[in-house]
Design a protein around this motif. Structure first.
Motif, PDB file in Angstrom:
ATOM      1  N   ASN A 183       1.681  -7.075  14.060  1.00  0.00           N
ATOM      2  CA  ASN A 183       1.237  -5.957  14.279  1.00  0.00           C
ATOM      3  C   ASN A 183       1.921  -4.969  13.039  1.00  0.00           C
ATOM      4  OD1 ASN A 183       1.294  -3.134  14.934  1.00  0.00           O
ATOM      5  ND2 ASN A 183       0.759  -3.684  17.116  1.00  0.00           N
ATOM      6  N   LYS A 184       1.015  -4.320  12.056  1.00  0.00           N
ATOM      7  CA  LYS A 184       1.620  -3.656  11.107  1.00  0.00           C
ATOM      8  C   LYS A 184       2.305  -2.231  11.375  1.00  0.00           C
ATOM      9  CE  LYS A 184      -1.903  -5.601   7.586  1.00  0.00           C
ATOM     10  NZ  LYS A 184      -2.481  -6.628   8.441  1.00  0.00           N
ATOM     11  N   LEU A 185       1.988  -1.792  12.548  1.00  0.00           N
ATOM     12  CA  LEU A 185       2.594  -0.859  12.809  1.00  0.00           C
ATOM     13  C   LEU A 185       3.987  -1.148  13.457  1.00  0.00           C
ATOM     14  CD1 LEU A 185       3.008   2.311  13.687  1.00  0.00           C
ATOM     15  CD2 LEU A 185       1.830   1.908  15.827  1.00  0.00           C
ATOM     16  N   ILE A 226      -6.887   2.773   4.719  1.00  0.00           N
ATOM     17  CA  ILE A 226      -6.914   2.825   5.924  1.00  0.00           C
ATOM     18  C   ILE A 226      -6.791   1.221   6.525  1.00  0.00           C
ATOM     19  CG2 ILE A 226      -9.250   3.221   5.898  1.00  0.00           C
ATOM     20  CD1 ILE A 226      -9.180   4.519   8.549  1.00  0.00           C
ATOM     21  N   LYS A 227      -6.019   0.839   7.519  1.00  0.00           N
ATOM     22  CA  LYS A 227      -5.678  -0.466   8.159  1.00  0.00           C
ATOM     23  C   LYS A 227      -5.692  -0.296   9.615  1.00  0.00           C
ATOM     24  CE  LYS A 227      -2.492  -1.727   4.429  1.00  0.00           C
ATOM     25  NZ  LYS A 227      -1.681  -2.131   3.878  1.00  0.00           N
ATOM     26  N   LEU A 228      -6.168  -1.588  10.011  1.00  0.00           N
ATOM     27  CA  LEU A 228      -5.927  -1.722  11.435  1.00  0.00           C
ATOM     28  C   LEU A 228      -4.701  -2.452  11.652  1.00  0.00           C
ATOM     29  CD1 LEU A 228      -9.587  -2.793  12.344  1.00  0.00           C
ATOM     30  CD2 LEU A 228      -8.511  -0.773  12.637  1.00  0.00           C
ATOM     31  N   PHE A 246      -6.362 -11.389   6.348  1.00  0.00           N
ATOM     32  CA  PHE A 246      -7.162 -11.851   5.319  1.00  0.00           C
ATOM     33  C   PHE A 246      -7.904 -10.680   4.763  1.00  0.00           C
ATOM     34  CE2 PHE A 246      -7.192 -15.399   8.688  1.00  0.00           C
ATOM     35  CZ  PHE A 246      -6.450 -16.019   7.914  1.00  0.00           C
ATOM     36  N   GLY A 247      -7.194  -9.694   4.800  1.00  0.00           N
ATOM     37  CA  GLY A 247      -8.076  -8.282   4.024  1.00  0.00           C
ATOM     38  C   GLY A 247      -9.081  -7.811   4.795  1.00  0.00           C
ATOM     39  N   SER A 248      -9.227  -8.280   5.950  1.00  0.00           N
ATOM     40  CA  SER A 248     -10.422  -7.718   6.781  1.00  0.00           C
ATOM     41  C   SER A 248      -9.643  -6.824   7.757  1.00  0.00           C
ATOM     42  CB  SER A 248     -11.345  -8.496   7.618  1.00  0.00           C
ATOM     43  OG  SER A 248     -10.521  -9.004   8.803  1.00  0.00           O
ATOM     44  N   GLN A 307      -2.728   4.924   4.829  1.00  0.00           N
ATOM     45  CA  GLN A 307      -1.652   4.907   3.747  1.00  0.00           C
ATOM     46  C   GLN A 307      -2.170   5.207   2.428  1.00  0.00           C
ATOM     47  OE1 GLN A 307      -0.897   0.425   2.852  1.00  0.00           O
ATOM     48  NE2 GLN A 307       0.945   1.129   4.461  1.00  0.00           N
ATOM     49  N   GLU A 308      -1.204   5.640   1.395  1.00  0.00           N
ATOM     50  CA  GLU A 308      -1.399   5.957   0.211  1.00  0.00           C
ATOM     51  C   GLU A 308      -1.862   4.781  -0.374  1.00  0.00           C
ATOM     52  OE1 GLU A 308       1.989   6.227  -2.481  1.00  0.00           O
ATOM     53  OE2 GLU A 308       3.631   5.783  -0.790  1.00  0.00           O
ATOM     54  N   TYR A 309      -2.584   5.006  -1.426  1.00  0.00           N
ATOM     55  CA  TYR A 309      -3.143   4.242  -2.226  1.00  0.00           C
ATOM     56  C   TYR A 309      -2.414   3.666  -3.441  1.00  0.00           C
ATOM     57  CZ  TYR A 309      -6.478   1.820  -5.515  1.00  0.00           C
ATOM     58  OH  TYR A 309      -6.980   0.872  -6.413  1.00  0.00           O
ATOM     59  N   LYS A 332      -3.440  -5.916  -7.993  1.00  0.00           N
ATOM     60  CA  LYS A 332      -2.434  -6.985  -7.665  1.00  0.00           C
ATOM     61  C   LYS A 332      -1.381  -6.600  -6.551  1.00  0.00           C
ATOM     62  CE  LYS A 332      -2.439  -7.594 -13.007  1.00  0.00           C
ATOM     63  NZ  LYS A 332      -1.596  -7.142 -13.770  1.00  0.00           N
ATOM     64  N   ASP A 333      -0.845  -7.759  -6.116  1.00  0.00           N
ATOM     65  CA  ASP A 333       0.340  -7.822  -5.184  1.00  0.00           C
ATOM     66  C   ASP A 333       1.144  -9.042  -5.243  1.00  0.00           C
ATOM     67  OD1 ASP A 333      -0.855  -9.464  -3.522  1.00  0.00           O
ATOM     68  OD2 ASP A 333      -0.958  -8.286  -1.640  1.00  0.00           O
ATOM     69  N   LEU A 334       2.239  -9.233  -4.717  1.00  0.00           N
ATOM     70  CA  LEU A 334       3.052 -10.309  -4.794  1.00  0.00           C
ATOM     71  C   LEU A 334       2.981 -10.969  -3.668  1.00  0.00           C
ATOM     72  CD1 LEU A 334       6.227  -8.994  -6.461  1.00  0.00           C
ATOM     73  CD2 LEU A 334       4.056 -10.093  -7.624  1.00  0.00           C
TER      74      LEU A 334
HETATM   75  N1  LIG Z   1      -1.436   0.979   0.100  1.00  0.00           N
HETATM   76  C1  LIG Z   1      -1.967  -0.046  -0.660  1.00  0.00           C
HETATM   77  N2  LIG Z   1      -2.482   0.417  -1.906  1.00  0.00           N
HETATM   78  C2  LIG Z   1      -3.192  -0.659  -2.623  1.00  0.00           C
HETATM   79  N3  LIG Z   1      -3.491  -1.929  -2.449  1.00  0.00           N
HETATM   80  C3  LIG Z   1      -3.375  -2.120  -0.992  1.00  0.00           C
HETATM   81  C4  LIG Z   1      -2.474  -1.130  -0.330  1.00  0.00           C
HETATM   82  N4  LIG Z   1      -2.391  -1.838   0.854  1.00  0.00           N
HETATM   83  C5  LIG Z   1      -2.948  -3.119   0.840  1.00  0.00           C
HETATM   84  N5  LIG Z   1      -3.666  -3.220  -0.376  1.00  0.00           N
HETATM   85  C6  LIG Z   1      -4.263  -4.659  -0.858  1.00  0.00           C
HETATM   86  O1  LIG Z   1      -5.083  -5.058   0.391  1.00  0.00           O
HETATM   87  C7  LIG Z   1      -4.528  -6.215   0.576  1.00  0.00           C
HETATM   88  C8  LIG Z   1      -4.408  -6.364   2.173  1.00  0.00           C
HETATM   89  O2  LIG Z   1      -3.597  -5.730   2.603  1.00  0.00           O
HETATM   90  P1  LIG Z   1      -2.517  -6.341   3.755  1.00  0.00           P
HETATM   91  O3  LIG Z   1      -1.769  -4.973   4.121  1.00  0.00           O
HETATM   92  O4  LIG Z   1      -1.658  -7.395   3.129  1.00  0.00           O
HETATM   93  O5  LIG Z   1      -3.499  -6.792   4.815  1.00  0.00           O
HETATM   94  P2  LIG Z   1      -4.010  -8.313   5.351  1.00  0.00           P
HETATM   95  O6  LIG Z   1      -3.320  -8.462   6.559  1.00  0.00           O
HETATM   96  O7  LIG Z   1      -5.696  -7.910   5.565  1.00  0.00           O
HETATM   97  O8  LIG Z   1      -3.687  -9.250   4.114  1.00  0.00           O
HETATM   98  C9  LIG Z   1      -3.288  -6.258  -0.273  1.00  0.00           C
HETATM   99  O9  LIG Z   1      -2.948  -7.719  -0.343  1.00  0.00           O
HETATM  100  C10 LIG Z   1      -3.323  -5.375  -1.148  1.00  0.00           C
HETATM  101  O10 LIG Z   1      -4.095  -6.215  -2.487  1.00  0.00           O
END
Ligand SMILES: Nc1ncnc2c1ncn2[C@@H]1O[C@H](COP(=O)(O)OP(=O)(O)O)[C@@H](O)[C@H]1O
Ligand SMILES: [Mg+2]
Length: 308
Positions: free
Chosen positions: A107-109, A148-150, A155-157, A189-191, A198-200
Motif C-alpha cells: 500500500n503506497k500510502l 496520480i497513483k492508486l 507494474f506502472g498500472s 504527487q509532484e512530477y 529514469k528511476d533506480l
Molecule cells: N513522482 C514521480 N515523478 C516522476 N516519475 C514518477 C513519479 N512516480 C512514479 N514515476 C514513474 O512511474 C513508475 C511507476 O511508479 P511507482 O510508484 O514505482 O508504481 P508501480 O507500483 O506501478 O511501479 C516509476 O518507476 C517512475 O518511473
C-alpha cells in the motif's frame, strides 16, 4: 534443508513473471543442495482444532519446510491473502517476507507514512478523501504536470500523469471519489521532471544492497517499469542512495525488497518499496545471482533459529 516457495493463486493462474522469478529461486535452492517445493495459496485450508491455528495443504496436514520464501505476487484482496501468511506465522513457520511487511509495502500510502515517520525523503504527496478539497490540493502541490497513483498498483498500472486541472478532475471522476472508493486511496504527487523518465531499482536482501539498476522509460512514456517496456542497465549507486534503500527496507520490515528511488534536483527520494520484486529485469541487467542471495538468506535464517 527443505526450502519452500509460496505463490499466491493456483498453479495455472500465476503470472508468467512470478513463475519465472520463482523458477530462478527454485533452481538456486537446488543448486545449493537443498530440497525445493512450490506451494500455491489456493491449495491451503485453515484449521482451528483445539483453538490452535493450523493448515491443510491439498487436504493433508501441512508440514512446513525449514524456511518458506513468500513470493507476494498479490495484486488484489491483499488482506485476504495475507491471512495465510499470518496463519503460518502463528504456527511458527520460518518465513520471509512477513505478513506485516508485505502489507506495508503493498500500500503506497502506508509505505509513504512509514517513510515520512522515519524522515526518509519522498516526493511531495497529497492524499485527498473528499473532492471538495481538490482545488485546494492542486494549489498546494503547485505546478502541472502532476502524478496520480492508486495506493494499490503495480507494474506502472495505476500511475498516471496529469497535465492540467481539467484532466485531474476527469481522471478522479473515472477512479471515483476516494472516500467512496473502498478499494484504493488516491495519491497526488509532484512530477519529478528532471528524472527524465529514469528511476533506480535497488535490490536489498537481509539489510544489504546486492544489486542496482537504472530503468529508463521507453519513448513517449514517463514510467520506467520494465513490464511496460522500460530498459534496464546496471548502475553504481551513491552512499546516500545505499543508506536510503537499506533504511527503507529495514523500517518496513522487509528481508527481500526492491526499492524504487528517483533522483531529483534536491536529492534521491523513495517512490515505493516492493515486497516481491521481479528477478528477470535485475538478473538480466546485472548478471548477478540475485536468486542465490535470496536463498542464502534462508540458510542464514535457518542457522540462526534452528537451536531455539
Ligand atoms: N513522482 C514521480 N515523478 C516522476 N516519475 C514518477 C513519479 N512516480 C512514479 N514515476 C514513474 O512511474 C513508475 C511507476 O511508479 P511507482 O510508484 O514505482 O508504481 P508501480 O507500483 O506501478 O511501479 C516509476 O518507476 C517512475 O518511473
Ligand atoms: Mg515501481
Amino acid at each position: 534443508m527443505k526450502i519452500g516457495i509460496l505463490l499466491f493463486g493456483t498453479k495455472t493462474k500465476v503470472s508468467k513473471e512470478s513463475l519465472y522469478s520463482s523458477q530462478l529461486v527454485k533452481k538456486a535452492i537446488l543448486a545449493r543442495g537443498h530440497a525445493a517445493r512450490i506451494y500455491y495459496s489456493n491449495d491451503f485450508q485453515y484449521t482451528f482444532y483445539n483453538s490452535r491455528p493450523g493448515l491443510l495443504y491439498r487436504s493433508k496436514r501441512f508440514i512446513p519446510p525449514d524456511v518458506l520464501i513468500v513470493s507476494a505476487n498479490i495484486l488484489s484482496n491483499i488482506d485476504l491473502h495475507l491471512a495465510l501468511v499470518k496463519q503460518m506465522e502463528l504456527m511458527g513457520v520460518r518465513l520471509y517476507n512477513s505478513s506485516v511487511a508485505i502489507a506495508r509495502a503493498k500500500n503506497k500510502l502506508r509505505t509513504i507514512q512509514v517513510m515520512a515517520h522515519a524522515n526518509i525523503a519522498v516526493p511531495k504527496t497529497l492524499v485527498v478523501t473528499d473532492m471538495n478539497y481538490l482545488d485546494a490540493a492542486i494549489k498546494e502541490l503547485g505546478s502541472f504536470p502532476m502524478i496520480i497513483k492508486l495506493a494499490q498498483g503495480s507494474f506502472g498500472s495505476g500511475v498516471s500523469i496529469i497535465e492540467s486541472p481539467r484532466s485531474l478532475r476527469s481522471i478522479l471522476d473515472l477512479v471515483g471519489p476516494p472516500s467512496e472508493n473502498q478499494r484504493n486511496h488516491v495519491l497526488i504527487q509532484e512530477y519529478v521532471r528532471e528524472a527524465k523518465g529514469k528511476d533506480l531499482r535497488v535490490f536489498v536482501v537481509d539489510g544489504k544492497v546486492i544489486a542496482a539498476m537504472q530503468r529508463k522509460a521507453r519513448r513517449g512514456e514517463f514510467r520506467a517499469n520494465v513490464a511496460i517496456g522500460g530498459s534496464a542497465t546496471a548502475i553504481e549507486i551513491t552512499p546516500e542512495e545505499t543508506i536510503m534503500a537499506i533504511e527503507s527496507s529495514r523500517i518496513l520490515g522487509l528481508s527481500v525488497a526492491g526499492v524504487d528511488l528517483i533522483r531529483t534536483a534536491t536529492g534521491p527520494k523513495i517512490l515505493e518499496v516492493n515486497a516481491n520484486p521481479g528477478l528477470r529485469g535485475i538478473t538480466g541487467a546485472t548478471k548477478l545471482d540475485i536468486a542465490g542471495h535470496i536463498v542464502e538468506y534462508a540458510e542464514r535464517l535457518f542457522d540462526m533459529t534452528k537451536q531455539i
